[in-house]
Design a protein around this motif. Structure first.
Motif, PDB file in Angstrom:
ATOM      1  N   LEU A  12       0.818  -1.217   0.000  1.00 20.50           N
ATOM      2  CA  LEU A  12       0.000   0.000   0.000  1.00 20.50           C
ATOM      3  C   LEU A  12       0.856   1.274   0.000  1.00 20.50           C
ATOM      4  O   LEU A  12       0.322   2.377   0.004  1.00 20.50           O
ATOM      5  CB  LEU A  12      -0.947   0.006   1.203  1.00 20.50           C
ATOM      6  N   GLN A  13       2.171   1.098   0.047  1.00 28.86           N
ATOM      7  CA  GLN A  13       3.133   2.206   0.015  1.00 28.86           C
ATOM      8  C   GLN A  13       2.937   3.168   1.186  1.00 28.86           C
ATOM      9  O   GLN A  13       3.032   4.384   1.038  1.00 28.86           O
ATOM     10  CB  GLN A  13       3.061   2.941  -1.324  1.00 28.86           C
ATOM     11  N   ILE A  14       2.706   2.583   2.352  1.00 30.40           N
ATOM     12  CA  ILE A  14       2.502   3.386   3.558  1.00 30.40           C
ATOM     13  C   ILE A  14       3.707   3.296   4.486  1.00 30.40           C
ATOM     14  O   ILE A  14       4.156   4.297   5.033  1.00 30.40           O
ATOM     15  CB  ILE A  14       1.227   2.925   4.304  1.00 30.40           C
ATOM     16  N   ILE A  15       4.232   2.094   4.657  1.00 33.37           N
ATOM     17  CA  ILE A  15       5.294   1.854   5.634  1.00 33.37           C
ATOM     18  C   ILE A  15       6.611   1.540   4.928  1.00 33.37           C
ATOM     19  O   ILE A  15       6.664   0.684   4.045  1.00 33.37           O
ATOM     20  CB  ILE A  15       4.922   0.679   6.563  1.00 33.37           C
ATOM     21  N   ALA A  16       7.671   2.233   5.331  1.00 29.04           N
ATOM     22  CA  ALA A  16       9.012   1.963   4.815  1.00 29.04           C
ATOM     23  C   ALA A  16       9.744   1.083   5.810  1.00 29.04           C
ATOM     24  O   ALA A  16       9.777   1.386   7.000  1.00 29.04           O
ATOM     25  CB  ALA A  16       9.771   3.277   4.620  1.00 29.04           C
ATOM     26  N   SER A  17      10.328  -0.003   5.312  1.00 32.20           N
ATOM     27  CA  SER A  17      11.053  -0.932   6.178  1.00 32.20           C
ATOM     28  C   SER A  17      12.386  -1.297   5.548  1.00 32.20           C
ATOM     29  O   SER A  17      12.467  -1.500   4.332  1.00 32.20           O
ATOM     30  CB  SER A  17      10.254  -2.220   6.367  1.00 32.20           C
ATOM     31  N   GLY A  18      13.399  -1.405   6.391  1.00 32.75           N
ATOM     32  CA  GLY A  18      14.678  -1.883   5.901  1.00 32.75           C
ATOM     33  C   GLY A  18      14.536  -3.325   5.457  1.00 32.75           C
ATOM     34  O   GLY A  18      13.892  -4.128   6.131  1.00 32.75           O
ATOM     35  N   LEU A  19      15.115  -3.652   4.322  1.00 33.76           N
ATOM     36  CA  LEU A  19      15.036  -5.021   3.811  1.00 33.76           C
ATOM     37  C   LEU A  19      16.342  -5.765   4.069  1.00 33.76           C
ATOM     38  O   LEU A  19      16.347  -6.809   4.713  1.00 33.76           O
ATOM     39  CB  LEU A  19      14.712  -5.006   2.311  1.00 33.76           C
ATOM     40  N   THR A  20      17.448  -5.193   3.587  1.00 35.46           N
ATOM     41  CA  THR A  20      18.731  -5.859   3.740  1.00 35.46           C
ATOM     42  C   THR A  20      19.846  -4.926   3.281  1.00 35.46           C
ATOM     43  O   THR A  20      19.596  -3.829   2.785  1.00 35.46           O
ATOM     44  CB  THR A  20      18.774  -7.171   2.914  1.00 35.46           C
ATOM     45  N   THR A  21      21.059  -5.396   3.435  1.00 36.79           N
ATOM     46  CA  THR A  21      22.225  -4.769   2.829  1.00 36.79           C
ATOM     47  C   THR A  21      22.934  -5.863   2.051  1.00 36.79           C
ATOM     48  O   THR A  21      23.104  -6.971   2.556  1.00 36.79           O
ATOM     49  CB  THR A  21      23.176  -4.195   3.895  1.00 36.79           C
ATOM     50  N   VAL A  22      23.285  -5.561   0.806  1.00 38.20           N
ATOM     51  CA  VAL A  22      23.962  -6.557  -0.020  1.00 38.20           C
ATOM     52  C   VAL A  22      25.320  -6.027  -0.453  1.00 38.20           C
ATOM     53  O   VAL A  22      25.529  -4.814  -0.536  1.00 38.20           O
ATOM     54  CB  VAL A  22      23.127  -6.941  -1.266  1.00 38.20           C
ATOM     55  N   ASP A  23      26.214  -6.953  -0.723  1.00 33.38           N
ATOM     56  CA  ASP A  23      27.500  -6.595  -1.307  1.00 33.38           C
ATOM     57  C   ASP A  23      27.188  -5.950  -2.655  1.00 33.38           C
ATOM     58  O   ASP A  23      26.406  -6.489  -3.441  1.00 33.38           O
ATOM     59  CB  ASP A  23      28.337  -7.865  -1.482  1.00 33.38           C
TER      60      ASP A  23
END
Length: 137
Positions: free
Chosen positions: A22-33
């Motif tokens: 719904l493009q309401i909440i921003a969440s960290g997903l990951t960090t990649v090389d």
């Protein structure tokens, strides 16, 4: 609706954050090389519908482009070539690393945990995404 995906590009590591559908909440997903970022994005977009990439734009205090912009422009060119159907927006990323570090302190992370640069990159991507969400009508 599809997700928005934010990218805090770095020459070593790249932080990734996403919204809910719904493009309401921003969440960290990951960090990649960074060497693996395109493989990660191909895999992610094959499983999730992504409407827009939001990429941090590093600027200096005087509003001039930062030196790291050269490598980001190369990244953007390849991103556009691989994902021509997904538009790209840029967001000023000044102070995101400092804000990410402060977020870690405020959330009670121990000193050792705050040295985790990958976590800083992921939080920075989340801040970039939040900035986009809050400043888009």
């Amino acid at each position: 609706m599809a997700r928005l995906l934010a990218i805090d590009y770095g020459t070593k590591r790249t932080g990734i954050a996403v919204t809910d559908e719904l493009q309401i909440i921003a969440s960290g997903l990951t960090t990649v090389d960074t060497k693996e970022v395109f493989d990660f994005l191909k895999d992610y977009t094959s499983k999730e519908d992504v409407e827009l990439f939001i990429v941090g734009e590093p600027k200096q205090m005087n509003n001039e482009v930062s030196g790291s912009e050269t490598s980001i422009l190369k990244f953007l060119k390849k991103l556009e070539a691989i994902f021509p159907e997904i538009p790209i927006k840029r967001v000023d990323e000044r102070f995101t690393s400092k804000m990410a570090f402060q977020t870690m302190i405020d959330s009670g992370l121990k000193k050792k945990q705050r040295r985790n640069k990958a976590l800083i990159d992921e939080i920075s991507a989340t801040i970039i995404l939040q900035s986009y969400l809050y400043n888009t009508p």
